[in-house]
Design a protein around this motif. Sequence first.
Motif, PDB file in Angstrom:
ATOM      1  N   THR A 124       8.586   1.551  -4.661  1.00  0.00           N
ATOM      2  CA  THR A 124       9.617   2.479  -5.150  1.00  0.00           C
ATOM      3  C   THR A 124       9.034   3.696  -5.845  1.00  0.00           C
ATOM      4  O   THR A 124       9.758   4.410  -6.537  1.00  0.00           O
ATOM      5  CB  THR A 124      10.595   1.764  -6.104  1.00  0.00           C
ATOM      6  N   GLN A 125       7.757   3.990  -5.658  1.00  0.00           N
ATOM      7  CA  GLN A 125       7.152   5.142  -6.326  1.00  0.00           C
ATOM      8  C   GLN A 125       7.827   6.454  -5.971  1.00  0.00           C
ATOM      9  O   GLN A 125       8.012   7.302  -6.826  1.00  0.00           O
ATOM     10  CB  GLN A 125       5.671   5.242  -5.977  1.00  0.00           C
ATOM     11  N   TYR A 126       8.188   6.621  -4.714  1.00  0.00           N
ATOM     12  CA  TYR A 126       8.801   7.881  -4.305  1.00  0.00           C
ATOM     13  C   TYR A 126      10.117   8.119  -5.025  1.00  0.00           C
ATOM     14  O   TYR A 126      10.499   9.250  -5.279  1.00  0.00           O
ATOM     15  CB  TYR A 126       9.033   7.891  -2.790  1.00  0.00           C
ATOM     16  N   GLU A 127      10.828   7.066  -5.373  1.00  0.00           N
ATOM     17  CA  GLU A 127      12.101   7.210  -6.076  1.00  0.00           C
ATOM     18  C   GLU A 127      11.901   7.675  -7.517  1.00  0.00           C
ATOM     19  O   GLU A 127      12.752   8.331  -8.078  1.00  0.00           O
ATOM     20  CB  GLU A 127      12.851   5.874  -6.072  1.00  0.00           C
ATOM     21  N   ARG A 128      10.745   7.334  -8.127  1.00  0.00           N
ATOM     22  CA  ARG A 128      10.487   7.681  -9.516  1.00  0.00           C
ATOM     23  C   ARG A 128       9.667   8.947  -9.678  1.00  0.00           C
ATOM     24  O   ARG A 128       9.627   9.515 -10.750  1.00  0.00           O
ATOM     25  CB  ARG A 128       9.722   6.546 -10.201  1.00  0.00           C
ATOM     26  N   LEU A 133       0.861  -1.184   0.000  1.00  0.00           N
ATOM     27  CA  LEU A 133       0.000   0.000   0.000  1.00  0.00           C
ATOM     28  C   LEU A 133       0.886   1.219   0.000  1.00  0.00           C
ATOM     29  O   LEU A 133       1.798   1.327   0.818  1.00  0.00           O
ATOM     30  CB  LEU A 133      -0.905   0.008   1.238  1.00  0.00           C
ATOM     31  N   GLU A 134       0.619   2.136  -0.916  1.00  0.00           N
ATOM     32  CA  GLU A 134       1.342   3.403  -0.945  1.00  0.00           C
ATOM     33  C   GLU A 134       0.335   4.517  -1.176  1.00  0.00           C
ATOM     34  O   GLU A 134      -0.411   4.491  -2.160  1.00  0.00           O
ATOM     35  CB  GLU A 134       2.392   3.405  -2.058  1.00  0.00           C
ATOM     36  N   VAL A 135       0.290   5.460  -0.258  1.00  0.00           N
ATOM     37  CA  VAL A 135      -0.577   6.622  -0.395  1.00  0.00           C
ATOM     38  C   VAL A 135       0.307   7.803  -0.750  1.00  0.00           C
ATOM     39  O   VAL A 135       1.154   8.217   0.045  1.00  0.00           O
ATOM     40  CB  VAL A 135      -1.374   6.895   0.899  1.00  0.00           C
TER      41      VAL A 135
END
Length: 140
Positions: free
Chosen positions: A128-132, A56-58
């Motif tokens: 890894t969304q924050y990295e992209r 889960l990523e918000v």
Amino acid sequence: MDRQVRTSPGAAYDLGYHVVWCPKYRRPVLGGRVKTRLEELIHAKADEHGWQIVALEVMADHVSLSVRPHPKNSPSYVANQFKGFTSRHLRAEFAHLRSQLPTLWSRSYFVATVGAVSAETVQRYIETQYERTPKGGGRA
């Protein structure tokens, strides 16, 4: 996500969905206390149905979720259960969400079954969304 065959009366299954949804107008309103409460509500709804949350990523402007539901639950049912439940509670608890948006979530969502790509790929994507993501938010 390791391969985990689950069973229920009359069924054995290994099913996963990657679900993404956004606030109305893709407004970046999912930060701070709203983010924390949203994560709690998503886990509560999954527990209520016996669904396993894998990742889960918000982000400020969208939610990305990898979940393992029961096969009797369609992708649209799963997405709408999370969206409806969280919208009702968040709008009741945070007045600024009612004043900024006519509805919390846009009517659309994205769902993919985990299988066309590996479960590990989906999990790695979410984690890894924050990295992209470029500073100031990005697209799902």
